[in-house]
Scaffold this active site. Structure first.
Site, PDB file in Angstrom:
ATOM      1  N   LYS A  30      15.530  51.594  39.833  1.00  0.00           N
ATOM      2  CA  LYS A  30      16.156  50.276  39.608  1.00  0.00           C
ATOM      3  C   LYS A  30      17.635  50.406  39.334  1.00  0.00           C
ATOM      4  O   LYS A  30      18.414  49.533  39.719  1.00  0.00           O
ATOM      5  CB  LYS A  30      15.452  49.542  38.460  1.00  0.00           C
ATOM      6  CG  LYS A  30      14.060  49.076  38.844  1.00  0.00           C
ATOM      7  CD  LYS A  30      13.532  48.060  37.866  1.00  0.00           C
ATOM      8  CE  LYS A  30      12.202  47.501  38.315  1.00  0.00           C
ATOM      9  NZ  LYS A  30      11.601  46.618  37.329  1.00  0.00           N
ATOM     10  N   LYS A  73       6.011  49.702  47.932  1.00  0.00           N
ATOM     11  CA  LYS A  73       4.943  48.943  47.252  1.00  0.00           C
ATOM     12  C   LYS A  73       5.299  47.463  47.250  1.00  0.00           C
ATOM     13  O   LYS A  73       6.484  47.110  47.327  1.00  0.00           O
ATOM     14  CB  LYS A  73       4.721  49.471  45.834  1.00  0.00           C
ATOM     15  CG  LYS A  73       5.798  49.116  44.858  1.00  0.00           C
ATOM     16  CD  LYS A  73       5.319  49.279  43.419  1.00  0.00           C
ATOM     17  CE  LYS A  73       6.400  48.674  42.524  1.00  0.00           C
ATOM     18  NZ  LYS A  73       6.093  48.524  41.156  1.00  0.00           N
ATOM     19  N   LYS A 120       7.724  42.220  43.020  1.00  0.00           N
ATOM     20  CA  LYS A 120       8.219  40.856  42.768  1.00  0.00           C
ATOM     21  C   LYS A 120       9.654  40.705  43.228  1.00  0.00           C
ATOM     22  O   LYS A 120      10.091  39.637  43.594  1.00  0.00           O
ATOM     23  CB  LYS A 120       8.143  40.528  41.284  1.00  0.00           C
ATOM     24  CG  LYS A 120       6.756  40.500  40.731  1.00  0.00           C
ATOM     25  CD  LYS A 120       6.783  39.907  39.332  1.00  0.00           C
ATOM     26  CE  LYS A 120       5.696  40.501  38.472  1.00  0.00           C
ATOM     27  NZ  LYS A 120       6.128  41.748  37.827  1.00  0.00           N
TER      28      LYS A 120
HETATM   29  P1  TYM Z   1       4.705  44.538  36.339  1.00  0.00           P
HETATM   30  O1  TYM Z   1       4.982  43.115  36.019  1.00  0.00           O
HETATM   31  O2  TYM Z   1       5.646  45.227  37.255  1.00  0.00           O
HETATM   32  O3  TYM Z   1       3.270  44.651  36.965  1.00  0.00           O
HETATM   33  C1  TYM Z   1       2.106  44.088  36.339  1.00  0.00           C
HETATM   34  C2  TYM Z   1       0.887  44.898  36.754  1.00  0.00           C
HETATM   35  O4  TYM Z   1       0.748  44.881  38.170  1.00  0.00           O
HETATM   36  C3  TYM Z   1       0.660  46.216  38.676  1.00  0.00           C
HETATM   37  N1  TYM Z   1       1.301  46.260  39.988  1.00  0.00           N
HETATM   38  C4  TYM Z   1       0.678  46.655  41.100  1.00  0.00           C
HETATM   39  N2  TYM Z   1      -0.579  47.084  41.323  1.00  0.00           N
HETATM   40  C5  TYM Z   1      -0.909  47.395  42.607  1.00  0.00           C
HETATM   41  N3  TYM Z   1      -0.051  47.293  43.640  1.00  0.00           N
HETATM   42  C6  TYM Z   1       1.216  46.877  43.461  1.00  0.00           C
HETATM   43  N4  TYM Z   1       2.036  46.771  44.492  1.00  0.00           N
HETATM   44  C7  TYM Z   1       1.641  46.529  42.139  1.00  0.00           C
HETATM   45  N5  TYM Z   1       2.802  46.080  41.610  1.00  0.00           N
HETATM   46  C8  TYM Z   1       2.576  45.916  40.296  1.00  0.00           C
HETATM   47  C9  TYM Z   1       1.429  47.055  37.647  1.00  0.00           C
HETATM   48  O5  TYM Z   1       1.045  48.406  37.675  1.00  0.00           O
HETATM   49  C10 TYM Z   1       1.040  46.388  36.356  1.00  0.00           C
HETATM   50  O6  TYM Z   1      -0.204  46.852  35.887  1.00  0.00           O
HETATM   51  N6  TYM Z   1       6.400  46.914  32.304  1.00  0.00           N
HETATM   52  C11 TYM Z   1       5.220  46.286  32.867  1.00  0.00           C
HETATM   53  C12 TYM Z   1       4.629  45.232  31.978  1.00  0.00           C
HETATM   54  C13 TYM Z   1       4.407  45.677  30.594  1.00  0.00           C
HETATM   55  C14 TYM Z   1       3.312  46.442  30.127  1.00  0.00           C
HETATM   56  C15 TYM Z   1       3.546  46.610  28.741  1.00  0.00           C
HETATM   57  C16 TYM Z   1       2.187  46.990  30.733  1.00  0.00           C
HETATM   58  C17 TYM Z   1       5.217  45.407  29.548  1.00  0.00           C
HETATM   59  N7  TYM Z   1       4.693  45.986  28.413  1.00  0.00           N
HETATM   60  C18 TYM Z   1       2.653  47.327  27.943  1.00  0.00           C
HETATM   61  C19 TYM Z   1       1.297  47.699  29.940  1.00  0.00           C
HETATM   62  C20 TYM Z   1       1.533  47.878  28.569  1.00  0.00           C
HETATM   63  C21 TYM Z   1       5.596  45.645  34.190  1.00  0.00           C
HETATM   64  O7  TYM Z   1       6.749  45.327  34.428  1.00  0.00           O
HETATM   65  O8  TYM Z   1       4.540  45.376  35.013  1.00  0.00           O
END
Ligand code: TYM
Length: 325
Positions: A108, A193, A196
């Protein structure tokens, strides 16, 4: 046993978030679990405050619409009074080099440099805030896709380090990977991948897209010219991605699914119907929830209060052991 996981409102939820994460949280979640919208994480790159607030609401509604127990969901910033101090304590337990090693930070920050916008310190420290999310609640299992596994590993390291240096305060968590759909790829560029950040692109299936748009995006998905209908993720990433999406919707393995079709066109039609049917009730329930703002506010306040109540004792212990507060 407590499971905890979050989703960042940096854009609307997509098929990767839903099939790889939210759907499983809803199916496997228990009464002690916690799922939240990590709005503070969305501040690590340029954003619009009003859009952030609206997306936070929308994602909260998506989590509930997906079937997660309403009293197990909350919004991260409602826990600011506890997360702020805990993040500081954990930053002081984290080595600079450990934070600098995070793959997502490298990717990023390279994007920002590329765009000519400054790299925020918050982007660098955000895995520590994520550790605070996890450790505050004493969570044991963290269901995440493989892009977040390294961050959960950092939370483990920090928990162990604090416990052995200052005294036992934290549960050491572990990441649990989804059995399927751990990494759904972009339909237009299956080497990346689904994310968003590219949410207006043709390769991202949004859970709130209308059925015709979903169908169009799937029909245009990039495959290959080999014409072999097999599940081979390395050689045929585009087709493999479609098979994984279909397999996840149908609760089968991608290989089993591949055996049922004889052309890429048939696979695409099947994926389109499966995704449209999978997302339809989710979209309808999300819109219902968003049409009753007072009820959504009530659920949010209740979830936040419950999570704060859980975190209070641990934060007091941590501050006492740290020699402050
Ligand atoms: P985030 O918002 O990027 O993603 C949320 C969840 O979606 C999964 N994910 C995917 N799974 C499969 N294929 C994809 N292309 C894909 N893109 C995203 C991510 O692995 C995630 O499970 N930092 C984290 C959020 C967070 C968090 C936490 C998670 C904040 N605090 C504490 C666990 C524990 C995030 O930005 O996820």
């Amino acid at each position: 046993m407590t499971r905890l996981s979050g989703i960042t409102p940096s854009g609307p939820a997509h098929a990767g978030n839903y099939l790889g994460a939210i759907r499983q949280w809803a199916r496997e979640g228990g009464a002690g679990d916690l799922y939240f919208v990590s709005d503070l994480h969305a501040m690590t790159t340029p954003y619009h405050p009003q859009k952030l607030r609206a997306r936070t609401r929308e994602l909260l509604a998506v989590l509930i619409a997906a079937g997660i127990e309403p009293d197990t969901v909350f919004v991260q910033s409602d826990l600011m009074p506890q997360l702020g101090p805990l993040t500081w304590v954990l930053e002081c337990a984290c080595a600079f080099g450990e934070a600098a090693r995070m793959t997502q930070f490298k990717e990023k920050s390279a994007d920002r440099t590329h765009e000519g916008t400054p790299v925020r310190v918050g982007l660098f420290t955000y895995p520590v805030l994520m550790a605070a999310d996890i450790l505050l609640q004493g969570a044991d299992e963290i269901p995440v896709g493989d892009d977040q596994a390294q961050h959960v590993e950092l939370a483990r390291v920090l928990a162990r380090r604090f416990n052995s240096t200052y005294g036992e305060a934290f549960v050491v968590p572990r990441a649990v990977m989804p059995r399927a759909a751990a990494r759904i790829r972009d339909l237009a560029d299956p080497t990346r991948k689904m994310a968003k950040s590219s949410s207006d692109a043709a390769g991202t299936l949004l859970v709130l897209d209308d059925p015709d748009l979903l169908r169009r995006k799937i029909k245009r998905a990039v495959t290959d010219s080999l014409g072999r209908l097999e599940y081979r993720p390395v050689e045929q990433p585009g087709l493999a991605n479609l098979l994984e999406i279909l397999a996840t919707c149908q609760g089968k393995s991608p290989r089993e699914v591949a055996a049922g079709y004889s052309s890429y066109g048939e696979v695409k039609d099947a994926v389109a119907e499966a995704v449209v049917e999978e997302f339809r009730p989710l979209r309808e329930r999300t819109h219902d929830l968003l049409s009753d703002p007072a009820e959504l506010d009530r659920v949010r306040a209740q979830g936040g209060a419950r999570a704060m109540e859980r975190g209070a004792h641990r934060l007091t212990t941590v501050l006492r052991l740290s020699g402050v507060g």
